[in-house]
Design a protein around this motif. Sequence first.
Motif, PDB file in Angstrom:
ATOM      1  N   ASP A 111      -6.962 -22.334   7.851  1.00 52.26           N
ATOM      2  CA  ASP A 111      -7.462 -22.774   6.764  1.00 52.26           C
ATOM      3  C   ASP A 111      -7.642 -22.063   5.795  1.00 52.26           C
ATOM      4  N   ARG A 112      -6.793 -20.869   5.543  1.00 48.77           N
ATOM      5  CA  ARG A 112      -6.911 -19.932   4.512  1.00 48.77           C
ATOM      6  C   ARG A 112      -5.561 -19.367   3.989  1.00 48.77           C
ATOM      7  N   LYS A 113      -5.010 -20.407   3.012  1.00 46.68           N
ATOM      8  CA  LYS A 113      -3.622 -20.448   2.563  1.00 46.68           C
ATOM      9  C   LYS A 113      -3.440 -19.153   1.631  1.00 46.68           C
ATOM     10  N   VAL A 114      -2.484 -18.517   1.790  1.00 44.28           N
ATOM     11  CA  VAL A 114      -2.378 -17.198   0.897  1.00 44.28           C
ATOM     12  C   VAL A 114      -1.561 -17.768   0.009  1.00 44.28           C
ATOM     13  N   ALA A 115      -2.449 -17.532  -1.435  1.00 46.41           N
ATOM     14  CA  ALA A 115      -1.690 -18.049  -2.700  1.00 46.41           C
ATOM     15  C   ALA A 115      -1.162 -16.966  -3.294  1.00 46.41           C
ATOM     16  N   THR A 116      -1.602 -15.732  -3.270  1.00 43.53           N
ATOM     17  CA  THR A 116      -0.932 -14.680  -3.957  1.00 43.53           C
ATOM     18  C   THR A 116      -0.777 -13.303  -3.039  1.00 43.53           C
ATOM     19  N   LEU A 117       0.549 -12.940  -3.102  1.00 42.82           N
ATOM     20  CA  LEU A 117       0.932 -11.882  -1.999  1.00 42.82           C
ATOM     21  C   LEU A 117       0.957 -10.726  -3.054  1.00 42.82           C
ATOM     22  N   ILE A 118       0.301  -9.494  -2.798  1.00 46.90           N
ATOM     23  CA  ILE A 118       0.357  -8.223  -3.746  1.00 46.90           C
ATOM     24  C   ILE A 118       1.031  -7.124  -2.748  1.00 46.90           C
ATOM     25  N   LEU A 119       2.153  -6.541  -3.265  1.00 52.52           N
ATOM     26  CA  LEU A 119       2.562  -5.289  -2.833  1.00 52.52           C
ATOM     27  C   LEU A 119       2.140  -4.214  -3.495  1.00 52.52           C
ATOM     28  N   ASN A 120       1.178  -3.315  -2.902  1.00 57.14           N
ATOM     29  CA  ASN A 120       0.247  -2.348  -3.498  1.00 57.14           C
ATOM     30  C   ASN A 120       1.190  -0.963  -3.579  1.00 57.14           C
ATOM     31  N   GLY A 121       1.682  -0.664  -4.939  1.00 58.41           N
ATOM     32  CA  GLY A 121       2.294   0.589  -5.281  1.00 58.41           C
ATOM     33  C   GLY A 121       1.635   1.368  -6.219  1.00 58.41           C
ATOM     34  N   ALA A 122       0.269   1.116  -6.422  1.00 60.64           N
ATOM     35  CA  ALA A 122      -0.682   1.795  -7.168  1.00 60.64           C
ATOM     36  C   ALA A 122      -0.637   3.486  -7.035  1.00 60.64           C
ATOM     37  N   GLU A 123      -0.985   3.838  -5.328  1.00 57.52           N
ATOM     38  CA  GLU A 123      -1.036   4.948  -5.015  1.00 57.52           C
ATOM     39  C   GLU A 123      -1.934   5.783  -5.960  1.00 57.52           C
ATOM     40  N   CYS A 124      -2.997   5.621  -6.040  1.00 55.97           N
ATOM     41  CA  CYS A 124      -4.102   6.286  -6.973  1.00 55.97           C
ATOM     42  C   CYS A 124      -4.697   7.604  -6.600  1.00 55.97           C
ATOM     43  N   GLU A 125      -4.550   7.859  -5.386  1.00 52.62           N
ATOM     44  CA  GLU A 125      -5.322   9.108  -5.049  1.00 52.62           C
ATOM     45  C   GLU A 125      -4.440  10.536  -5.386  1.00 52.62           C
ATOM     46  N   PRO A 126      -4.924  11.403  -5.837  1.00 54.20           N
ATOM     47  CA  PRO A 126      -4.314  12.598  -6.243  1.00 54.20           C
ATOM     48  C   PRO A 126      -3.244  13.524  -5.239  1.00 54.20           C
ATOM     49  N   TYR A 127      -2.354  14.130  -5.560  1.00 52.45           N
ATOM     50  CA  TYR A 127      -1.425  14.697  -4.780  1.00 52.45           C
ATOM     51  C   TYR A 127      -0.522  13.759  -4.223  1.00 52.45           C
ATOM     52  N   ILE A 128      -0.934  12.432  -3.586  1.00 57.57           N
ATOM     53  CA  ILE A 128       0.063  11.869  -2.776  1.00 57.57           C
ATOM     54  C   ILE A 128       1.183  11.190  -3.582  1.00 57.57           C
ATOM     55  N   THR A 129       2.202  11.364  -3.202  1.00 59.27           N
ATOM     56  CA  THR A 129       3.589  10.641  -3.699  1.00 59.27           C
ATOM     57  C   THR A 129       4.549  10.040  -2.980  1.00 59.27           C
ATOM     58  N   ALA A 130       4.109   9.715  -1.724  1.00 58.32           N
ATOM     59  CA  ALA A 130       5.064   9.162  -0.701  1.00 58.32           C
ATOM     60  C   ALA A 130       5.511   8.020  -1.389  1.00 58.32           C
ATOM     61  N   ASP A 131       4.617   7.115  -1.665  1.00 57.96           N
ATOM     62  CA  ASP A 131       5.075   5.683  -2.108  1.00 57.96           C
ATOM     63  C   ASP A 131       5.812   5.540  -3.376  1.00 57.96           C
ATOM     64  N   ASP A 132       5.391   6.691  -4.462  1.00 61.51           N
ATOM     65  CA  ASP A 132       6.000   6.780  -5.727  1.00 61.51           C
ATOM     66  C   ASP A 132       7.557   7.179  -5.355  1.00 61.51           C
ATOM     67  N   MET A 133       7.654   8.150  -4.454  1.00 62.04           N
ATOM     68  CA  MET A 133       9.086   8.449  -4.225  1.00 62.04           C
ATOM     69  C   MET A 133       9.995   7.426  -3.448  1.00 62.04           C
ATOM     70  N   THR A 134       9.313   6.807  -2.418  1.00 65.34           N
ATOM     71  CA  THR A 134       9.819   5.664  -1.727  1.00 65.34           C
ATOM     72  C   THR A 134      10.430   4.643  -2.940  1.00 65.34           C
ATOM     73  N   MET A 135       9.407   4.308  -3.718  1.00 63.12           N
ATOM     74  CA  MET A 135       9.752   3.146  -4.694  1.00 63.12           C
ATOM     75  C   MET A 135      11.032   3.599  -5.758  1.00 63.12           C
ATOM     76  N   ARG A 136      11.124   4.932  -6.134  1.00 61.36           N
ATOM     77  CA  ARG A 136      12.232   5.644  -6.850  1.00 61.36           C
ATOM     78  C   ARG A 136      13.468   5.439  -6.058  1.00 61.36           C
ATOM     79  N   GLU A 137      13.529   5.930  -4.862  1.00 60.51           N
ATOM     80  CA  GLU A 137      14.972   5.902  -4.015  1.00 60.51           C
ATOM     81  C   GLU A 137      15.183   4.751  -3.370  1.00 60.51           C
ATOM     82  N   ARG A 138      14.134   3.981  -2.840  1.00 59.44           N
ATOM     83  CA  ARG A 138      14.445   2.791  -2.112  1.00 59.44           C
ATOM     84  C   ARG A 138      14.003   1.442  -2.576  1.00 59.44           C
ATOM     85  N   ALA A 139      14.074   1.327  -3.736  1.00 60.58           N
ATOM     86  CA  ALA A 139      13.354  -0.090  -4.397  1.00 60.58           C
ATOM     87  C   ALA A 139      14.087  -1.218  -3.782  1.00 60.58           C
TER      88      ALA A 139
END
Length: 612
Positions: A155-183
């Motif tokens: 009864d809960r149809k997913v209308a919007t699927l979001i991929l979270n690439g914000a990675e807002c916390e200081p110091y952390i860059t794991a997602d950033d580098m993954t998006m750069r090299e493995r898009a």
Amino acid sequence: MTQLWDFSGGIHPAENKHQSTARPIRVAALPEHLILPLQQHIGEPATALVKVGDRVLKGEKVADVTNGLGVPVHAPTSGIIESIAQLPVPHPSGMTDWCITLRPDGEDQWVELQPFADYRSLERDQVLDMIRDAGIAGLGGAGFPTDIKLRPPRDRKVATLILNGAECEPYITADDMTMRERAEEVLAGFKVMAWLLRPERCVIGIEDNKPEAIAALRAATEGTQIELAVIPTKYPSGGEKQLIQILTGMEVPSGGIPADIGVMCQNIGTAVAMSQLIFEGKPLISRTITITGEAVREPGNFEALIGTPVQHLLEQASLQPDQVNRLVMGGPMMGYTLTTTAVPIVKTSNCVIAATASELPAPPPEQACIRCGMCAEACPMELLPQQLFWYSKATEFEKAEHLNLFDCIECGACSYVCPSSIPLVQYYRYAKGEIRVQRAEQLKADRARERFEARQERLEREQQEKELRRKERAKAAAEAQAKKKAEAEKAAAEGEAVDERSAKSALVQQALARKKAKTEAAATAKELAAAPAESAVEKPDLEALEKQLTQAQAKLETMQGMLEDAKAQQADNVDKLERAVAKNHDRVDRTQKALTEAREQLARNAETQTPD
């Protein structure tokens, strides 16, 4: 262009991301030992499927969750199982937990892999089962099992699927580098999720402080219907609820989940793990982790096997032990301090900060709240941190819960801006923990009460059934007594009639006997007179009289027994039975008298025949 909204509050702490983005992702060397905790995600801990001394292959399942929420654990490389024991694990408590220790053999021998490039030909449930068996859990938060998250209620149809690439916390860059090299891998895994959910809209959210990652994703999404939304940099825009609000303008209801408003968020690392499973057949055995801080000379991101000790990764980044003042697992805002470097990285580990004393100094002593209201201004959830602090500190947990304590995402923005250096998040965590304990105890008490009430109902029901059986027995006994009484009355009536007939018959027999005796006596006298020489004299019929006497005595005894029973039972036929006994006494007396007379007659006859 994608329309963007904003959320209230938020802060702009120093990012400190450039230190770990100067180098590409490096593959961490194989450590001497891999430590695999049996619980690496939200849910039930896994149960070991191996024994000490077993040899396992890379990708082989070594632990699984048989009951409840959870995913299995796989061997990150081939080797020998050295132990299954309690060891330190990455957790704010610093406590130990059950872990499997694997000693690599250096061969890195894989199990047979089964990629499914043509996944669209499979049933969705088959793909979800594959995701579960691959041990994939969310790599950006608490580690919720991905297969469960991708099974929203009907009864809960997913209308919007979001991929979270914000990675807002200081110091952390794991997602950033993954998006750069493995898009391409990121997009491939995202498409698998979209195929499973069939949403109306697919969007990737990324902060504008990641230009290289933005360029890589823009190139990868070209020609697709996937939106790339570049959002302003503000902490905590990478929080699930905040990112949903930025990209959709909708707010997740208090106490609810994104699926309640038709939205779902997934993480960059989760998408890569999904791609590796579907197109290469690999389970989740490694992840990208940031090793940074001023105490390491070569900060950066590493592709590390799950179970790699933190000490090994720090050595890979050229740790300077004499400069380390504090080790933090996670970011400086939401992370926690490690008490030892022997802990392994797990599926939810995304960063380790080896900080110097000047980099992350010890917080100053807590001071009194000055009621400045800065915490309320910074709160992205629009809560009242000041009141929550007072209630939490005063252990007035009910009031804190009434102010939506559990809506707090523990982002640390309030603590960051507090001029009194109050560790507000710690108070909130304490209050949440106590409330959970109280709920667990209340649940336990409720269950005990339910068991007690069920037992009382059972005992009462058994007592009622016992009373019912007793009444039925009493009723049956009364009916039997009434039947016995009726039979006794009938027998008494029949016995009385029989006694009367027997008495009359006895009298007749006695009269006949006396008449016969007189007749025989007269005849005998006549014969004696007519023939005095004859010595033989007929004897009276003593045998018949004796038989009558025996029958009369037996009947008397029977009637006396019936009379005694009737008296004992206080029956209504006692009088009748007494009369019957009296009549039987008379009968016995008469029969006895007749027998005595007959014997006397016989004696006289004998004397008459005796010679002088």
